[in-house]
Scaffold this motif. Structure first.
Motif, PDB file in Angstrom:
ATOM      1  N   ALA A 183      16.623  17.257  -1.664  1.00  0.00           N
ATOM      2  CA  ALA A 183      15.363  16.520  -1.563  1.00  0.00           C
ATOM      3  C   ALA A 183      14.205  17.478  -1.322  1.00  0.00           C
ATOM      4  O   ALA A 183      14.253  18.300  -0.410  1.00  0.00           O
ATOM      5  CB  ALA A 183      15.446  15.503  -0.429  1.00  0.00           C
ATOM      6  N   ASN A 201      16.270   0.873   2.570  1.00  0.00           N
ATOM      7  CA  ASN A 201      15.655   2.057   3.155  1.00  0.00           C
ATOM      8  C   ASN A 201      16.645   2.644   4.151  1.00  0.00           C
ATOM      9  O   ASN A 201      17.063   1.961   5.086  1.00  0.00           O
ATOM     10  CB  ASN A 201      14.342   1.679   3.837  1.00  0.00           C
ATOM     11  CG  ASN A 201      13.381   1.094   2.837  1.00  0.00           C
ATOM     12  OD1 ASN A 201      12.815   1.807   2.030  1.00  0.00           O
ATOM     13  ND2 ASN A 201      13.214  -0.222   2.867  1.00  0.00           N
ATOM     14  N   ARG A 229       9.872  11.112   6.844  1.00  0.00           N
ATOM     15  CA  ARG A 229      10.592  12.096   6.012  1.00  0.00           C
ATOM     16  C   ARG A 229      12.104  11.870   5.964  1.00  0.00           C
ATOM     17  O   ARG A 229      12.757  12.272   5.023  1.00  0.00           O
ATOM     18  CB  ARG A 229      10.296  13.511   6.484  1.00  0.00           C
ATOM     19  CG  ARG A 229      10.820  13.832   7.856  1.00  0.00           C
ATOM     20  CD  ARG A 229      10.467  15.242   8.338  1.00  0.00           C
ATOM     21  NE  ARG A 229       9.036  15.454   8.322  1.00  0.00           N
ATOM     22  CZ  ARG A 229       8.450  16.503   7.728  1.00  0.00           C
ATOM     23  NH1 ARG A 229       9.174  17.428   7.159  1.00  0.00           N
ATOM     24  NH2 ARG A 229       7.145  16.610   7.740  1.00  0.00           N
ATOM     25  N   MET A 240       5.303   8.480   3.575  1.00  0.00           N
ATOM     26  CA  MET A 240       6.613   9.074   3.308  1.00  0.00           C
ATOM     27  C   MET A 240       6.783  10.395   4.056  1.00  0.00           C
ATOM     28  O   MET A 240       7.884  10.734   4.473  1.00  0.00           O
ATOM     29  CB  MET A 240       6.835   9.280   1.813  1.00  0.00           C
ATOM     30  CG  MET A 240       6.779   8.011   1.014  1.00  0.00           C
ATOM     31  SD  MET A 240       7.966   6.768   1.596  1.00  0.00           S
ATOM     32  CE  MET A 240       7.594   5.453   0.486  1.00  0.00           C
ATOM     33  N   GLU A 249      11.324  11.354  -5.250  1.00  0.00           N
ATOM     34  CA  GLU A 249      10.264  11.394  -4.249  1.00  0.00           C
ATOM     35  C   GLU A 249       9.045  12.193  -4.715  1.00  0.00           C
ATOM     36  O   GLU A 249       8.367  12.832  -3.927  1.00  0.00           O
ATOM     37  CB  GLU A 249      10.793  11.933  -2.914  1.00  0.00           C
ATOM     38  CG  GLU A 249      11.938  11.087  -2.378  1.00  0.00           C
ATOM     39  CD  GLU A 249      12.589  11.659  -1.151  1.00  0.00           C
ATOM     40  OE1 GLU A 249      12.040  11.430  -0.051  1.00  0.00           O
ATOM     41  OE2 GLU A 249      13.636  12.330  -1.266  1.00  0.00           O
ATOM     42  N   ARG A 258      20.308   7.222  -8.688  1.00  0.00           N
ATOM     43  CA  ARG A 258      20.569   8.217  -7.647  1.00  0.00           C
ATOM     44  C   ARG A 258      20.522   9.597  -8.292  1.00  0.00           C
ATOM     45  O   ARG A 258      20.743   9.737  -9.494  1.00  0.00           O
ATOM     46  CB  ARG A 258      21.891   7.957  -6.951  1.00  0.00           C
ATOM     47  CG  ARG A 258      23.092   7.947  -7.851  1.00  0.00           C
ATOM     48  CD  ARG A 258      24.358   7.685  -7.039  1.00  0.00           C
ATOM     49  NE  ARG A 258      25.477   7.547  -7.938  1.00  0.00           N
ATOM     50  CZ  ARG A 258      26.483   6.737  -7.730  1.00  0.00           C
ATOM     51  NH1 ARG A 258      26.527   5.999  -6.657  1.00  0.00           N
ATOM     52  NH2 ARG A 258      27.467   6.679  -8.587  1.00  0.00           N
ATOM     53  N   CYS A 314      13.570   9.026   5.698  1.00  0.00           N
ATOM     54  CA  CYS A 314      13.875   7.785   4.984  1.00  0.00           C
ATOM     55  C   CYS A 314      13.920   7.987   3.472  1.00  0.00           C
ATOM     56  O   CYS A 314      13.067   8.660   2.903  1.00  0.00           O
ATOM     57  CB  CYS A 314      12.808   6.749   5.328  1.00  0.00           C
ATOM     58  SG  CYS A 314      13.125   5.107   4.646  1.00  0.00           S
ATOM     59  N   TYR A 315      14.914   7.395   2.846  1.00  0.00           N
ATOM     60  CA  TYR A 315      15.006   7.345   1.384  1.00  0.00           C
ATOM     61  C   TYR A 315      15.465   5.948   1.002  1.00  0.00           C
ATOM     62  O   TYR A 315      15.933   5.189   1.844  1.00  0.00           O
ATOM     63  CB  TYR A 315      15.943   8.432   0.839  1.00  0.00           C
ATOM     64  CG  TYR A 315      17.378   8.353   1.306  1.00  0.00           C
ATOM     65  CD1 TYR A 315      18.371   7.880   0.460  1.00  0.00           C
ATOM     66  CD2 TYR A 315      17.754   8.770   2.571  1.00  0.00           C
ATOM     67  CE1 TYR A 315      19.695   7.818   0.863  1.00  0.00           C
ATOM     68  CE2 TYR A 315      19.073   8.719   2.988  1.00  0.00           C
ATOM     69  CZ  TYR A 315      20.046   8.242   2.128  1.00  0.00           C
ATOM     70  OH  TYR A 315      21.352   8.181   2.535  1.00  0.00           O
ATOM     71  N   THR A 316      15.290   5.588  -0.267  1.00  0.00           N
ATOM     72  CA  THR A 316      15.552   4.216  -0.679  1.00  0.00           C
ATOM     73  C   THR A 316      16.594   4.144  -1.784  1.00  0.00           C
ATOM     74  O   THR A 316      16.405   4.711  -2.861  1.00  0.00           O
ATOM     75  CB  THR A 316      14.250   3.544  -1.160  1.00  0.00           C
ATOM     76  OG1 THR A 316      13.277   3.658  -0.124  1.00  0.00           O
ATOM     77  CG2 THR A 316      14.481   2.081  -1.473  1.00  0.00           C
ATOM     78  N   TRP A 353      23.405   6.933  -1.558  1.00  0.00           N
ATOM     79  CA  TRP A 353      22.518   6.409  -2.586  1.00  0.00           C
ATOM     80  C   TRP A 353      22.943   5.049  -3.130  1.00  0.00           C
ATOM     81  O   TRP A 353      22.231   4.463  -3.924  1.00  0.00           O
ATOM     82  CB  TRP A 353      22.378   7.407  -3.736  1.00  0.00           C
ATOM     83  CG  TRP A 353      21.451   8.494  -3.369  1.00  0.00           C
ATOM     84  CD1 TRP A 353      21.785   9.752  -2.946  1.00  0.00           C
ATOM     85  CD2 TRP A 353      20.035   8.432  -3.338  1.00  0.00           C
ATOM     86  NE1 TRP A 353      20.654  10.469  -2.659  1.00  0.00           N
ATOM     87  CE2 TRP A 353      19.562   9.678  -2.898  1.00  0.00           C
ATOM     88  CE3 TRP A 353      19.102   7.446  -3.644  1.00  0.00           C
ATOM     89  CZ2 TRP A 353      18.203   9.970  -2.754  1.00  0.00           C
ATOM     90  CZ3 TRP A 353      17.748   7.731  -3.504  1.00  0.00           C
ATOM     91  CH2 TRP A 353      17.318   8.976  -3.060  1.00  0.00           C
ATOM     92  N   ARG A 407      20.110  13.050   2.471  1.00  0.00           N
ATOM     93  CA  ARG A 407      20.182  11.862   1.614  1.00  0.00           C
ATOM     94  C   ARG A 407      21.617  11.748   1.087  1.00  0.00           C
ATOM     95  O   ARG A 407      21.926  12.227   0.005  1.00  0.00           O
ATOM     96  CB  ARG A 407      19.196  11.975   0.427  1.00  0.00           C
ATOM     97  CG  ARG A 407      17.779  11.523   0.768  1.00  0.00           C
ATOM     98  CD  ARG A 407      16.891  12.700   1.034  1.00  0.00           C
ATOM     99  NE  ARG A 407      15.474  12.367   1.062  1.00  0.00           N
ATOM    100  CZ  ARG A 407      14.785  12.230   2.203  1.00  0.00           C
ATOM    101  NH1 ARG A 407      15.368  12.354   3.355  1.00  0.00           N
ATOM    102  NH2 ARG A 407      13.496  11.954   2.156  1.00  0.00           N
ATOM    103  N   PRO A 422      10.433  16.259  -1.511  1.00  0.00           N
ATOM    104  CA  PRO A 422       9.360  15.312  -1.825  1.00  0.00           C
ATOM    105  C   PRO A 422       8.071  16.035  -2.214  1.00  0.00           C
ATOM    106  O   PRO A 422       7.859  17.196  -1.843  1.00  0.00           O
ATOM    107  CB  PRO A 422       9.187  14.538  -0.522  1.00  0.00           C
ATOM    108  CG  PRO A 422      10.483  14.704   0.198  1.00  0.00           C
ATOM    109  CD  PRO A 422      10.978  16.065  -0.177  1.00  0.00           C
TER     110      PRO A 422
END
Length: 177
Positions: free
Chosen positions: A151, A70, A48, A44, A7, A144, A50-52, A137, A134, A153
């Motif tokens: 995390a 997502n 906050r 993003m 991130e 990952r 959300c992760y992919t 993954w 998170r 970002p």
């Protein structure tokens, strides 16, 4: 790893050429590293939670197509995460740079995801989004973070410097389509 996993949206945006075009079918077009960074950090930061996770990818010449999931972890760790899919198309320009990226996702799926997530947070732990959880993954091992990763970002700690974008009308940069 730079953008979606770690991130670091500043470093990710710097991997685009000066004339790169980033197209998000919902938010619009963003040109060059500075505008791409602003788009990524504002959206993003607002999302906050959300992760992919990478589901699959295909490389064909200078084009990479990949499907991301997502995700937002459920505040009850015994429950599955909330999620919606997206598709990214990235073109390699050479010299370690991207010339374009396109992001495709379905608004109705994202809305259902967001409503379910916020409803669960309000019922269980309203402060849960601040944890930047998170946990899920996926199965692509190289996509990952290492065990124990926390995390952080690129917008973290800089929230006062970055405009709050809650809806498209809040954006004063980029091109709406």
């Amino acid at each position: 790893m730079t953008g979606p996993v770690y991130e670091d949206w500043i470093a990710w945006s710097q991997l685009f050429t000066d004339d790169a075009v980033y197209f998000d079918h919902h938010y619009g077009r963003f040109r060059g590293p500075s505008e791409i960074q602003m788009f990524l950090e504002t959206t993003m930061m607002y999302g906050r939670h959300c992760y992919t996770a990478l589901e699959w990818y295909n490389i064909d010449g200078d084009r990479i197509v990949w499907k991301g999931i997502n995700r937002a972890d459920h505040p009850d760790p015994a429950q599955p995460p909330f999620e919606f899919p997206s598709l990214q198309i990235i073109h390699y320009a050479g010299d370690g740079k991207w010339s374009s990226e396109e992001d495709w996702w379905i608004l109705a799926e994202m809305t259902r995801y967001a409503k379910g997530y916020w409803k669960a947070c309000q019922a269980i732990d309203p402060d849960f989004p601040q944890q930047l959880s998170r946990r899920h993954w996926g199965d692509v091992e190289w996509a990952r973070p290492e065990d124990g990763h926390q995390a952080r970002p690129s917008w973290f700690g800089r929230e006062d410097e970055i405009p709050v974008i809650r809806r498209i009308d809040d954006m004063t940069f980029g091109e709406r389509v």
